[in-house]
Design a protein around this motif. Structure first.
Motif, PDB file in Angstrom:
ATOM      1  N   ILE A   1      31.840  40.179  33.754  1.00  0.00           N
ATOM      2  CA  ILE A   1      32.232  40.660  35.095  1.00  0.00           C
ATOM      3  C   ILE A   1      31.392  41.837  35.574  1.00  0.00           C
ATOM      4  O   ILE A   1      31.463  42.215  36.750  1.00  0.00           O
ATOM      5  CB  ILE A   1      33.722  41.031  35.153  1.00  0.00           C
TER       6      ILE A   1
ATOM      7  N   TRP B   1      44.263  48.566  34.661  1.00  0.00           N
ATOM      8  CA  TRP B   1      45.231  47.760  33.907  1.00  0.00           C
ATOM      9  C   TRP B   1      46.318  48.615  33.263  1.00  0.00           C
ATOM     10  O   TRP B   1      47.509  48.356  33.469  1.00  0.00           O
ATOM     11  CB  TRP B   1      44.522  46.897  32.867  1.00  0.00           C
TER      12      TRP B   1
ATOM     13  N   ASP C   1      33.064  46.373  37.777  1.00  0.00           N
ATOM     14  CA  ASP C   1      34.400  45.772  37.708  1.00  0.00           C
ATOM     15  C   ASP C   1      35.081  46.070  36.379  1.00  0.00           C
ATOM     16  O   ASP C   1      36.299  46.277  36.323  1.00  0.00           O
ATOM     17  CB  ASP C   1      34.313  44.256  37.913  1.00  0.00           C
ATOM     18  N   PHE C   2      34.295  46.127  35.293  1.00  0.00           N
ATOM     19  CA  PHE C   2      34.888  46.426  33.990  1.00  0.00           C
ATOM     20  C   PHE C   2      35.428  47.853  33.960  1.00  0.00           C
ATOM     21  O   PHE C   2      36.537  48.090  33.462  1.00  0.00           O
ATOM     22  CB  PHE C   2      33.851  46.234  32.885  1.00  0.00           C
TER      23      PHE C   2
ATOM     24  N   LEU D   1      34.082  40.068  28.068  1.00  0.00           N
ATOM     25  CA  LEU D   1      34.583  40.206  29.437  1.00  0.00           C
ATOM     26  C   LEU D   1      33.718  41.193  30.218  1.00  0.00           C
ATOM     27  O   LEU D   1      33.389  40.963  31.388  1.00  0.00           O
ATOM     28  CB  LEU D   1      36.036  40.672  29.396  1.00  0.00           C
ATOM     29  N   ARG D   2      33.351  42.286  29.580  1.00  0.00           N
ATOM     30  CA  ARG D   2      32.495  43.289  30.246  1.00  0.00           C
ATOM     31  C   ARG D   2      31.169  42.674  30.678  1.00  0.00           C
ATOM     32  O   ARG D   2      30.698  42.888  31.811  1.00  0.00           O
ATOM     33  CB  ARG D   2      32.266  44.449  29.280  1.00  0.00           C
TER      34      ARG D   2
ATOM     35  N   ALA E   1      42.257  40.376  35.503  1.00  0.00           N
ATOM     36  CA  ALA E   1      40.800  40.416  35.383  1.00  0.00           C
ATOM     37  C   ALA E   1      40.142  39.532  36.435  1.00  0.00           C
ATOM     38  O   ALA E   1      39.089  39.888  36.998  1.00  0.00           O
ATOM     39  CB  ALA E   1      40.384  39.984  33.979  1.00  0.00           C
ATOM     40  N   GLU E   2      40.748  38.393  36.721  1.00  0.00           N
ATOM     41  CA  GLU E   2      40.206  37.511  37.758  1.00  0.00           C
ATOM     42  C   GLU E   2      40.334  38.141  39.140  1.00  0.00           C
ATOM     43  O   GLU E   2      39.434  38.020  39.983  1.00  0.00           O
ATOM     44  CB  GLU E   2      40.906  36.162  37.705  1.00  0.00           C
TER      45      GLU E   2
ATOM     46  N   LEU F   1      38.593  47.843  35.795  1.00  0.00           N
ATOM     47  CA  LEU F   1      39.653  47.108  35.098  1.00  0.00           C
ATOM     48  C   LEU F   1      40.295  47.944  33.995  1.00  0.00           C
ATOM     49  O   LEU F   1      41.521  48.002  33.883  1.00  0.00           O
ATOM     50  CB  LEU F   1      39.079  45.816  34.514  1.00  0.00           C
TER      51      LEU F   1
ATOM     52  N   SER G   1      37.640  40.926  39.396  1.00  0.00           N
ATOM     53  CA  SER G   1      36.251  40.452  39.413  1.00  0.00           C
ATOM     54  C   SER G   1      35.966  39.411  40.481  1.00  0.00           C
ATOM     55  O   SER G   1      34.808  39.208  40.859  1.00  0.00           O
ATOM     56  CB  SER G   1      35.889  39.865  38.047  1.00  0.00           C
TER      57      SER G   1
ATOM     58  N   PHE H   1      47.175  39.502  32.021  1.00  0.00           N
ATOM     59  CA  PHE H   1      45.908  40.218  31.912  1.00  0.00           C
ATOM     60  C   PHE H   1      44.760  39.373  32.458  1.00  0.00           C
ATOM     61  O   PHE H   1      43.882  39.895  33.177  1.00  0.00           O
ATOM     62  CB  PHE H   1      45.637  40.590  30.460  1.00  0.00           C
TER      63      PHE H   1
END
Length: 474
Positions: free
Chosen positions: A420, A432, A424-425, A416-417, A450-451, A428, A454, A446
């Motif tokens: 995005i 979160w 953004d990571f 994910l990192r 994340a969407e 997040l 990002s 979740f």
């Protein structure tokens, strides 16, 4: 309990509206009362938890008998009905004998049914949204759970006392409880034992009284806690108190039966503070009002992220401390798993994936091992290895502690990192746990978050990493 403050506000508003509607019921109308559900609806553990009410607070007063190895206890529960209740259940497991049970101060009928159900019928029905209390007095030697696939939990006798650890189940062996992560509550513990023994629990230490050779300590967990994260221990410990560099009270303890030197005890205390403050730079403000850890000799074979004061079993290696990556793992859970908790057990990968990723972050910061290297080494696991077989986001009841939940979970976080981007990571992983502080969440929530952070569609990434069996392609 709701996973967002906005939801909580809506619940309060609805409750107020419901109160108005109830008061407007015409005179002579009959209110229908029905039983609360005997389970919380989690398919992995259908008997755990109950429906029809929401617990706000537990008071647990427990006296330990070192001769008989048992307890005398009174648990008080403050709750709110979420439907018109004719009766309701608590989880209560094992041989403990109930001597008194009251609802709102009045004696109530009760019976033990099934494996763990305590079915309670108050003298009169409980109206929806009304607050009520339950007080249960009981005694005996609590049960130890030895599950073939999930290990030891519940009440664990030690050479000089006992330990209570409750993941995924176990709380109900020591106190009556709504044993589901979906119903968090605050706690107070009043622990009494001979003055030669130390008693410890979750939360803030708020005083002790010694009288007649017995000492009672008081501990308060002021932030909502899932029952599987509650903890207490009784025995002979060396205890250190202080504060982290950011001012958080820090209480650590080492079991004297392990023969840990004072120097190592101090090292454990200092490393706990250091690592926690480092993780706060990644995950945001620490979510609780105290921290610490307890090194025990309990032969359970694991460490556990009990809220604000993790447990580390070192029976297999007396005289030594848990590794610093293990400390990082359990402290990371305070954000991911404790304050912010999966509503259902199928989503445990978000606990363990982020906690394992915290180990990689620690190694990068303190041992100069890049996170990408940790990812690459784990990803190199052969495609036919068992690591890749279960679904990470639905591993099954017997696989909630499977390597896919930990290692593939951490790889998912890193994937994910990379997808995005760093900015953004970083946002997040702080926002979160802050968004869900004190509440619960799902994997789908979740992903949507994340969407939103990002601005990207992430269906394909999560489909191949957590919703599909087999080794994902890069």
């Amino acid at each position: 309990m709701s996973s967002r403050a906005s939801k909580g506000t809506a619940v309060v508003a609805l409750a107020a509206t419901a109160g108005i509607l109830v008061s407007a019921v015409p005179a002579g109308a009959t209110t229908k009362y029905t039983p609360g559900a005997p389970g919380a609806g989690d398919p992995y553990f259908p008997d755990m938890g109950n429906g029809g009410y929401d617990v706000a607070h537990y008071d647990i007063a427990l006296k330990y008998d070192p001769v008989g190895k048992g307890i005398q206890a009174v648990t008080g529960i403050q709750a709110r009905a979420t439907q018109n209740l004719s009766r309701f259940n608590l989880d209560f497991l094992g041989p403990l004998r109930i001597s008194s049970l009251r609802v709102n101060g009045a004696k109530a009928a009760f019976r033990r049914t099934g494996a763990q159900e305590l079915e309670i019928t108050p003298r009169k029905g409980l109206r929806k949204n009304s607050k009520f209390t339950v007080t249960v007095a009981y005694s005996g030697v609590p049960q130890t759970i030895n599950d073939a696939t999930l290990g030891t939990s519940g009440w664990v006798p030690t050479s000089d006392g006992a330990l209570m650890v409750n993941q995924p189940f176990g709380a109900a062996t020591v106190y009556p409880v709504n044993d589901t992560p979906a119903d968090k509550a605050t706690y107070r513990f009043f622990l009494t034992a001979p003055k030669s023994l130390t008693t410890l629990a979750n939360g803030d230490f708020s005083g002790k009284v010694t009288k007649g050779g017995l000492t009672t300590t008081r501990w308060e967990m002021r932030q909502p806690m899932a029952s599987e994260l509650s903890m207490l221990t009784i025995g002979k410990y060396d205890v250190l108190s202080g504060k982290t560099s950011t001012g958080i009270p820090n209480i650590t303890a080492t079991d004297q039966a392990l023969g840990i030197s004072p120097a190592l005890g101090r090292e454990f205390h200092d490393q706990t503070a250091l690592i926690q403050d480092f993780l706060a730079t990644k995950f945001g403000r620490y979510p609780f009002t105290s921290t610490g850890g307890i090194v025990v000799r309990a032969n359970i074979g694991y460490a556990l992220e009990t809220q604000a004061r993790s447990i580390y079993d070192r029976a297999h290696a007396p005289g030594t401390l848990p590794s610093r990556t293990t400390i990082a793992h359990e402290l990371a859970h305070q954000w991911y798993g404790d304050s912010s908790t999966p509503e259902r057990w199928s989503d445990i990968w978000l606990n363990e994936g982020f906690a394992t990723y915290a180990e990689w972050l620690y190694l990068e910061k303190f041992q100069n091992k890049p996170v990408q290297q940790s990812f690459d080494e784990t990803y190199a696991t052969p495609a036919d290895d068992d690591l890749w077989k279960p679904l990470t986001a639905d591993p099954g009841r017997d696989n909630i502690f499977h390597p896919t939940v930990y290692d593939r979970g951490a790889m998912t976080v890193h994937a994910l990192r990379l997808e995005i981007g760093e900015k953004d990571f970083a946002r997040l992983i702080k926002e979160w746990p802050a968004r869900n502080r004190g509440g619960t969440f799902t994997t789908r929530e979740f992903i949507r978050f994340a969407e939103d952070i990002s601005g990207e569609r992430l269906d394909d990434l999560f489909r191949k990493w957590v919703f599909t069996s087999g080794k994902p392609s890069l």
